[in-house]
Design a protein around this motif. Sequence first.
Motif, PDB file in Angstrom:
ATOM      1  N   UNK A 129       0.827  -1.197   0.000  1.00  0.00           N
ATOM      2  CA  UNK A 129       0.000   0.000   0.000  1.00  0.00           C
ATOM      3  C   UNK A 129       0.864   1.251   0.000  1.00  0.00           C
ATOM      4  N   UNK A 130       0.227   2.356  -0.312  1.00  0.00           N
ATOM      5  CA  UNK A 130       0.932   3.645  -0.320  1.00  0.00           C
ATOM      6  C   UNK A 130       0.170   4.652   0.528  1.00  0.00           C
ATOM      7  N   UNK A 131       0.904   5.621   1.028  1.00  0.00           N
ATOM      8  CA  UNK A 131       0.311   6.813   1.644  1.00  0.00           C
ATOM      9  C   UNK A 131       0.084   7.823   0.523  1.00  0.00           C
ATOM     10  N   UNK A 132      -1.126   8.337   0.442  1.00  0.00           N
ATOM     11  CA  UNK A 132      -1.466   9.320  -0.589  1.00  0.00           C
ATOM     12  C   UNK A 132      -1.694  10.672   0.071  1.00  0.00           C
ATOM     13  N   UNK A 133      -1.020  11.694  -0.452  1.00  0.00           N
ATOM     14  CA  UNK A 133      -1.190  13.065   0.030  1.00  0.00           C
ATOM     15  C   UNK A 133      -1.532  13.961  -1.150  1.00  0.00           C
ATOM     16  N   UNK A 134      -2.520  14.796  -0.973  1.00  0.00           N
ATOM     17  CA  UNK A 134      -2.847  15.799  -1.979  1.00  0.00           C
ATOM     18  C   UNK A 134      -2.748  17.159  -1.306  1.00  0.00           C
ATOM     19  N   UNK A 135      -1.802  17.953  -1.780  1.00  0.00           N
ATOM     20  CA  UNK A 135      -1.539  19.241  -1.138  1.00  0.00           C
ATOM     21  C   UNK A 135      -1.614  20.358  -2.170  1.00  0.00           C
ATOM     22  N   UNK A 136      -2.204  21.452  -1.756  1.00  0.00           N
ATOM     23  CA  UNK A 136      -2.327  22.628  -2.598  1.00  0.00           C
ATOM     24  C   UNK A 136      -1.294  23.656  -2.140  1.00  0.00           C
ATOM     25  N   UNK A 137      -0.446  24.072  -3.060  1.00  0.00           N
ATOM     26  CA  UNK A 137       0.562  25.093  -2.771  1.00  0.00           C
ATOM     27  C   UNK A 137      -0.001  26.451  -3.171  1.00  0.00           C
ATOM     28  N   UNK A 138       0.053  27.388  -2.256  1.00  0.00           N
ATOM     29  CA  UNK A 138      -0.645  28.658  -2.408  1.00  0.00           C
ATOM     30  C   UNK A 138       0.342  29.811  -2.263  1.00  0.00           C
ATOM     31  N   UNK A 139       0.196  30.832  -3.097  1.00  0.00           N
ATOM     32  CA  UNK A 139       1.031  32.027  -3.015  1.00  0.00           C
ATOM     33  C   UNK A 139       0.129  33.248  -2.950  1.00  0.00           C
ATOM     34  N   UNK A 140       0.288  34.033  -1.885  1.00  0.00           N
ATOM     35  CA  UNK A 140      -0.557  35.222  -1.679  1.00  0.00           C
ATOM     36  C   UNK A 140      -2.044  34.902  -1.780  1.00  0.00           C
ATOM     37  N   UNK A 141      -2.422  33.764  -1.214  1.00  0.00           N
ATOM     38  CA  UNK A 141      -3.820  33.365  -1.182  1.00  0.00           C
ATOM     39  C   UNK A 141      -4.338  32.757  -2.464  1.00  0.00           C
ATOM     40  N   UNK A 146      -0.782  22.033  -7.496  1.00  0.00           N
ATOM     41  CA  UNK A 146      -1.462  20.930  -6.828  1.00  0.00           C
ATOM     42  C   UNK A 146      -0.545  19.716  -6.870  1.00  0.00           C
ATOM     43  N   UNK A 147      -0.156  19.221  -5.690  1.00  0.00           N
ATOM     44  CA  UNK A 147       0.744  18.077  -5.583  1.00  0.00           C
ATOM     45  C   UNK A 147      -0.033  16.831  -5.177  1.00  0.00           C
ATOM     46  N   UNK A 148       0.229  15.737  -5.859  1.00  0.00           N
ATOM     47  CA  UNK A 148      -0.322  14.432  -5.508  1.00  0.00           C
ATOM     48  C   UNK A 148       0.865  13.503  -5.248  1.00  0.00           C
ATOM     49  N   UNK A 149       1.057  13.146  -3.966  1.00  0.00           N
ATOM     50  CA  UNK A 149       2.269  12.456  -3.519  1.00  0.00           C
ATOM     51  C   UNK A 149       1.930  11.034  -3.085  1.00  0.00           C
ATOM     52  N   UNK A 150       2.798  10.092  -3.472  1.00  0.00           N
ATOM     53  CA  UNK A 150       2.642   8.683  -3.096  1.00  0.00           C
ATOM     54  C   UNK A 150       3.930   8.214  -2.421  1.00  0.00           C
ATOM     55  N   UNK A 151       3.786   7.586  -1.249  1.00  0.00           N
ATOM     56  CA  UNK A 151       4.925   7.093  -0.474  1.00  0.00           C
ATOM     57  C   UNK A 151       4.642   5.668  -0.007  1.00  0.00           C
ATOM     58  N   UNK A 152       5.656   4.789   0.071  1.00  0.00           N
ATOM     59  CA  UNK A 152       5.427   3.427   0.574  1.00  0.00           C
ATOM     60  C   UNK A 152       4.881   3.451   2.000  1.00  0.00           C
ATOM     61  N   UNK A 153       3.718   2.849   2.206  1.00  0.00           N
ATOM     62  CA  UNK A 153       3.061   2.916   3.517  1.00  0.00           C
ATOM     63  C   UNK A 153       3.846   2.188   4.594  1.00  0.00           C
ATOM     64  N   UNK A 154       4.440   1.032   4.266  1.00  0.00           N
ATOM     65  CA  UNK A 154       5.186   0.271   5.274  1.00  0.00           C
ATOM     66  C   UNK A 154       6.364   1.056   5.810  1.00  0.00           C
ATOM     67  N   UNK A 155       7.033   1.758   4.947  1.00  0.00           N
ATOM     68  CA  UNK A 155       8.248   2.473   5.356  1.00  0.00           C
ATOM     69  C   UNK A 155       7.929   3.718   6.171  1.00  0.00           C
TER      70      UNK A 155
END
Length: 256
Positions: A129-141, A146-155
């Motif tokens: 499985x993976x850890x899924x993160x979706x993050x919005x990078x914002x400048x001056x509001x 838009x970042x969609x990040x996948x990382x090995x869940x076990x690690x």
Amino acid sequence: MARYRLEAGPIPLHHQVYLDLSTALDQGEWQAGDRLPPERELARRYGCSLIPVRRALAELAREGRLERTRGRGTFVLHSRLEVDMGTSQSFADLMHMHGMDPDTRLVGSGIERPGEMVAAALALAAGAQVIYLERLRIANGEPLILEQVYLPADRFAGLLDHDLERNSLYSLLAEHYGARIVRAREVIEPVRLRAHEAHLLDQPVERPAMLVEGVAFGPGDEPIEFTRSYVRGDRARLSFELSIARPPDPSIGRDM
């Protein structure tokens, strides 16, 4: 009376109009969001026909400085930020360099089974499985990336318990898991935003954007992270600096 008199000569009329409009934008005669005067008014301003004006406006639109909308007119766009893809600086540091206030918003997270592309990129075993993160990078509001990040869940067990909005992700990986990023391989391609990405980036569906897709590696060349980043094409441009290793000159050292 024309405000700026065009001159007959080697410089085409439309390019003279382009140069004057470009200078006016640089000097702040019109601000981002302002609507330019109608084409006929600009033609009177320069004492020319509509054709040079339209060609000049089209060139500025191609450069991303103006947006021309049928029935609404021509509007000034924000200047695009230059994002250096070769730097190790964080998003916050880059925005501070541009005099902007950065922010990060976590819009989605969880543990899931990866698709084939993500699993292959992270060299995951079947069923991992993976850890899924979706993050919005914002400048001056304003949403910028838009970042969609996948990382090995076990690690990285327990990663979701950390504050992923106020803390640097790479710092968390290094300090809590001993996972240090030393290199990344990235591919960039133009795309049109789908409904989900367009909504989060506050853009119309099908608006052009840049997709940066990449894998980050640790010191042992093990894949640590797979990321998709959607970058607004109207607000940012990506830059690179390459070091070119030239082959040795075969004449050097040759017996004379």
